[in-house]
Design a protein around this motif. Structure first.
Motif, PDB file in Angstrom:
ATOM      1  N   VAL A   1       0.865  -1.181   0.000  1.00 15.16           N
ATOM      2  CA  VAL A   1       0.000   0.000   0.000  1.00 15.16           C
ATOM      3  C   VAL A   1       0.903   1.233   0.000  1.00 15.16           C
ATOM      4  O   VAL A   1       2.063   1.174   0.420  1.00 15.16           O
ATOM      5  CB  VAL A   1      -0.953   0.028   1.218  1.00 15.16           C
ATOM      6  N   SER A   2       0.351   2.348  -0.461  1.00 18.71           N
ATOM      7  CA  SER A   2       1.135   3.583  -0.436  1.00 18.71           C
ATOM      8  C   SER A   2       0.206   4.779  -0.316  1.00 18.71           C
ATOM      9  O   SER A   2      -0.982   4.695  -0.608  1.00 18.71           O
ATOM     10  CB  SER A   2       2.011   3.706  -1.686  1.00 18.71           C
ATOM     11  N   ARG A   3       0.788   5.894   0.131  1.00 14.52           N
ATOM     12  CA  ARG A   3       0.075   7.158   0.203  1.00 14.52           C
ATOM     13  C   ARG A   3       1.091   8.275   0.317  1.00 14.52           C
ATOM     14  O   ARG A   3       2.224   8.051   0.744  1.00 14.52           O
ATOM     15  CB  ARG A   3      -0.914   7.208   1.362  1.00 14.52           C
ATOM     16  N   VAL A   4       0.665   9.468  -0.030  1.00 14.64           N
ATOM     17  CA  VAL A   4       1.517  10.637   0.129  1.00 14.64           C
ATOM     18  C   VAL A   4       1.245  11.226   1.513  1.00 14.64           C
ATOM     19  O   VAL A   4       0.091  11.426   1.905  1.00 14.64           O
ATOM     20  CB  VAL A   4       1.265  11.671  -0.987  1.00 14.64           C
ATOM     21  N   ILE A   5       2.332  11.469   2.236  1.00 13.63           N
ATOM     22  CA  ILE A   5       2.266  12.054   3.575  1.00 13.63           C
ATOM     23  C   ILE A   5       2.740  13.498   3.478  1.00 13.63           C
ATOM     24  O   ILE A   5       3.753  13.792   2.825  1.00 13.63           O
ATOM     25  CB  ILE A   5       3.147  11.241   4.562  1.00 13.63           C
ATOM     26  N   ASP A   6       2.009  14.394   4.113  1.00 12.98           N
ATOM     27  CA  ASP A   6       2.321  15.826   4.074  1.00 12.98           C
ATOM     28  C   ASP A   6       3.434  16.171   5.059  1.00 12.98           C
ATOM     29  O   ASP A   6       3.244  16.952   5.992  1.00 12.98           O
ATOM     30  CB  ASP A   6       1.070  16.656   4.384  1.00 12.98           C
ATOM     31  N   ALA A   7       4.598  15.586   4.835  1.00 10.33           N
ATOM     32  CA  ALA A   7       5.769  15.839   5.670  1.00 10.33           C
ATOM     33  C   ALA A   7       7.008  15.451   4.868  1.00 10.33           C
ATOM     34  O   ALA A   7       6.943  14.560   4.010  1.00 10.33           O
ATOM     35  CB  ALA A   7       5.690  15.024   6.960  1.00 10.33           C
ATOM     36  N   PRO A   8       8.144  16.086   5.147  1.00  8.30           N
ATOM     37  CA  PRO A   8       9.392  15.701   4.477  1.00  8.30           C
ATOM     38  C   PRO A   8       9.797  14.275   4.840  1.00  8.30           C
ATOM     39  O   PRO A   8       9.483  13.782   5.932  1.00  8.30           O
ATOM     40  CB  PRO A   8      10.418  16.704   5.020  1.00  8.30           C
TER      41      PRO A   8
END
Length: 155
Positions: free
Chosen positions: A9-16
């Motif tokens: 699974v994957s997702r974009v995280i709003d952090a560096p």
């Protein structure tokens, strides 16, 4: 047709990526990250900094008859990019499943986090009869990504 031996699974995280990696490699965070509900607490271990480390978690699940412990053997480490470990019942060698976290910056403040649960190297026939893989479902892995995102934002 081959039988499934992993879930990713994957997702974009709003952090560096550095912040996400920092949250992920603090093993005391794993209870908060875990989306399966099996992880109860850290028994022993330090921040993941290299392959070869082992950290022990207190766990609970019907598949093991209640409370148990796991030793997690770090098999992959690339700062801000990758951390992976093979899990085993405490005091035993890993029987063949692993967790792989891969981080890819999408821009300065966002990171694609990918989690793979891979049981392709489990060969013990008795274990395969006892545990029906995947023990951790795709939605649980997605919940883990959501939990990691929340921790990465709050520290």
């Amino acid at each position: 047709m081959s039988e499934q031996t992993s879930v990713t699974v994957s997702r974009v995280i709003d952090a560096p990526a550095a912040d996400v990696f920092d949250a992920l490699t603090k093993v005391e965070n794993h209870e908060r990250i875990d989306g399966s509900g099996f992880v109860r607490s850290l028994d022993q271990g330090d921040r993941i900094t290299a392959t070869g480390q082992v950290f022990t978690m207190n766990m609970e699940g019907d598949h093991m008859g209640g409370e148990y412990q796991t030793d997690n053997h770090v098999v992959g480490y690339d700062k801000d990019k990758l951390v992976a470990w093979k899990t085993a019942p405490a005091g035993t060698e890993p029987p063949g499943w692993q967790w792989v976290w891969e981080l890819t910056p999408t821009d300065q403040g966002h990171t694609e986090a990918q989690l793979t649960y891979d049981w392709s190297h489990v060969t013990d026939k008795d274990l395969l009869k006892k545990i029906h893989f995947p023990l951790v479902k795709e939605e649980d892995l997605e919940a883990s990504l959501g939990n990691l995102a929340a921790i990465s934002l709050t520290g």
